[in-house]
Motif scaffolding. Structure first.
Motif, PDB file in Angstrom:
ATOM      1  N   SER A  32       0.719  -1.395  -0.078  1.00  0.00           N
ATOM      2  CA  SER A  32       0.096  -0.053  -0.142  1.00  0.00           C
ATOM      3  C   SER A  32       0.786   1.158   0.017  1.00  0.00           C
ATOM      4  O   SER A  32       2.369   1.321   0.191  1.00  0.00           O
ATOM      5  N   GLU A  33       0.189   2.320  -0.198  1.00  0.00           N
ATOM      6  CA  GLU A  33       0.986   3.477   0.153  1.00  0.00           C
ATOM      7  C   GLU A  33       1.261   3.653   1.637  1.00  0.00           C
ATOM      8  O   GLU A  33       0.639   3.226   2.254  1.00  0.00           O
ATOM      9  N   SER A  36      -0.078   8.487   5.762  1.00  0.00           N
ATOM     10  CA  SER A  36       0.161   9.837   5.744  1.00  0.00           C
ATOM     11  C   SER A  36      -0.532  10.862   6.413  1.00  0.00           C
ATOM     12  O   SER A  36       0.169  11.779   7.045  1.00  0.00           O
ATOM     13  N   VAL A  72       2.909   0.899   6.219  1.00  0.00           N
ATOM     14  CA  VAL A  72       2.393   0.291   5.220  1.00  0.00           C
ATOM     15  C   VAL A  72       1.598  -0.805   5.552  1.00  0.00           C
ATOM     16  O   VAL A  72       1.856  -1.535   6.383  1.00  0.00           O
TER      17      VAL A  72
END
Length: 91
Positions: A32-33, A36, A72
Motif C-alpha cells: 500500500s501507500e 500519511s 504500510v
C-alpha cells in the motif's frame, strides 16, 4: 518494501513450534501507500488488523504513531501453500 515494489514475488513462512512443523504461503505481494494522515484508509486498515479486544483505548494516538513510523500494508495474494503444519485430521 522497495524490494517488493521491484519484485512482488514473496513468501510468508510460519513456524509451528518445531523445526519440522511449518507452513509457507507464496504469491504476489501488493504494498500500500504509506499512511500519511492519521485515520486515512491505510491507517484504518492497519487498525482493523488488531483484534477488537486488543485495540488501545486511544486509537487516535495509535493512528498518529502509524504515520510517524511510515507504516504500510502488505497484502499477499497466495498462489501456493505448503508445509507440514497444514496436515489436518479431516476425521
Amino acid at each position: 518494501m522497495r524490494h517488493l515494489k521491484r519484485n512482488p514475488r514473496a513468501a510468508l513462512h510460519v513456524p509451528d513450534g518445531s523445526v519440522w512443523s511449518f507452513a509457507v504461503a507464496e504469491g504476489l505481494a501488493e504494498v500500500s501507500e504509506i499512511t500519511s494522515v492519521p485515520g486515512d484508509a491505510v491507517g484504518r486498515e492497519l487498525l482493523g488488523m488488531i483484534p477488537e479486544g486488543e485495540r488501545p483505548e486511544d486509537e487516535a494516538a495509535l493512528l498518529e504513531e502509524l504515520v510517524a513510523e511510515r507504516r504500510v500494508v502488505i497484502r499477499l495474494k497466495v498462489d501456493r501453500l505448503y508445509g507440514t503444519a497444514l496436515d489436518v485430521d479431516a476425521g
